[in-house]
Design a protein around this motif. Structure first.
Motif, PDB file in Angstrom:
ATOM      1  N   LEU A  33     -22.175 -32.044   6.048  1.00 38.46           N
ATOM      2  CA  LEU A  33     -22.307 -33.437   6.479  1.00 38.46           C
ATOM      3  C   LEU A  33     -23.250 -33.755   7.388  1.00 38.46           C
ATOM      4  O   LEU A  33     -23.945 -34.622   7.542  1.00 38.46           O
ATOM      5  N   VAL A  36     -26.475 -34.343   5.479  1.00 35.85           N
ATOM      6  CA  VAL A  36     -26.331 -35.755   4.841  1.00 35.85           C
ATOM      7  C   VAL A  36     -26.540 -36.808   6.030  1.00 35.85           C
ATOM      8  O   VAL A  36     -27.157 -37.883   5.725  1.00 35.85           O
ATOM      9  N   ARG A  37     -26.175 -36.676   7.156  1.00 38.21           N
ATOM     10  CA  ARG A  37     -26.079 -37.483   8.132  1.00 38.21           C
ATOM     11  C   ARG A  37     -27.892 -37.596   8.262  1.00 38.21           C
ATOM     12  O   ARG A  37     -28.346 -38.899   8.755  1.00 38.21           O
ATOM     13  N   THR A  40     -29.446 -39.774   5.502  1.00 32.81           N
ATOM     14  CA  THR A  40     -29.235 -41.012   5.459  1.00 32.81           C
ATOM     15  C   THR A  40     -29.621 -41.735   6.863  1.00 32.81           C
ATOM     16  O   THR A  40     -30.325 -42.817   6.651  1.00 32.81           O
ATOM     17  N   VAL A  51     -25.076 -42.435   1.138  1.00 37.13           N
ATOM     18  CA  VAL A  51     -24.388 -41.347   1.450  1.00 37.13           C
ATOM     19  C   VAL A  51     -24.336 -40.948  -0.077  1.00 37.13           C
ATOM     20  O   VAL A  51     -24.630 -39.476  -0.067  1.00 37.13           O
ATOM     21  N   GLN A  55     -25.934 -36.799  -0.421  1.00 38.05           N
ATOM     22  CA  GLN A  55     -24.961 -35.951  -0.837  1.00 38.05           C
ATOM     23  C   GLN A  55     -25.698 -34.968  -2.170  1.00 38.05           C
ATOM     24  O   GLN A  55     -26.198 -33.841  -2.071  1.00 38.05           O
TER      25      GLN A  55
END
Length: 185
Positions: A33, A36-37, A40, A51, A55
């Protein structure tokens, strides 16, 4: 619109080394996570990377590093370990529940919970991924086309519930469903 593998690789290689290193450290720590944060945060506005694509990019990095990733430890499913966790619950355990969950790294998995009253709540007992189920179930085990994580969750959860003399609830043991009805007293 998603990016194909070549476009993802080209985008990745265009990033500054510092950003690539930051994302890779999150991947190597198995912090999907957070990776991915970051992707993005830097890719959404200038490149339209949402997202889903983030991923895929993070997954590319997971595949790149493979066994070098510091995976989170598997939850123990033996009765002695689960009983030890249950003994640490705040409140009186009134049921053991298995619920489906899923993500892009692990696909479907099951969370085993102890449901308590006084105070009302739930305590995490175990997370059963495919790899957890594989090491828990014997090789010869007949699954009758059922999802291995469901079989492992049912076996471990039923054993814990019997040990605690409380009901075991698994609303959707045959089909992954993260919106199946929860246990009600």
């Amino acid at each position: 619109m998603g990016m194909n593998k070549a476009a993802r690789t080209e985008w990745w290689e265009s990033l500054p080394t510092g950003i690539r290193d930051e994302i890779d450290v999150y991947v190597l720590q198995d912090s999907l996570l957070m990776a991915v944060r970051v992707i993005t945060a830097i890719g959404l506005v200038p490149h339209g990377i949402g997202v889903g694509t983030a991923q895929l990019i993070a997954n590319d990095r997971y595949l790149h590093y493979g066994d070098l990733i510091a995976r989170k430890p598997e939850s123990p499913l033996d009765l002695e370990s689960l009983g030890c966790r249950a003994a640490g619950c705040d409140g009186r355990i009134v049921a053991v529940e298995a619920i489906w969950d899923g993500d892009t790294v692990h696909d479907w998995f099951v969370r085993l919970l102890a449901i308590t009253s006084a105070p009302a709540g739930e305590t995490h007992m175990a997370t059963i991924y495919g790899s957890t189920a594989k090491s828990y179930l014997s090789e010869e085990e007949e699954l009758h086309s059922r999802h291995p994580v469901a079989v492992a969750a049912e076996r471990a959860g039923s054993a814990l519930a019997a040990y605690l003399s409380v009901p075991f609830h698994f609303a959707s043991p045959d089909t992954p469903d993260d919106e199946a009805p929860r246990w009600q007293p």
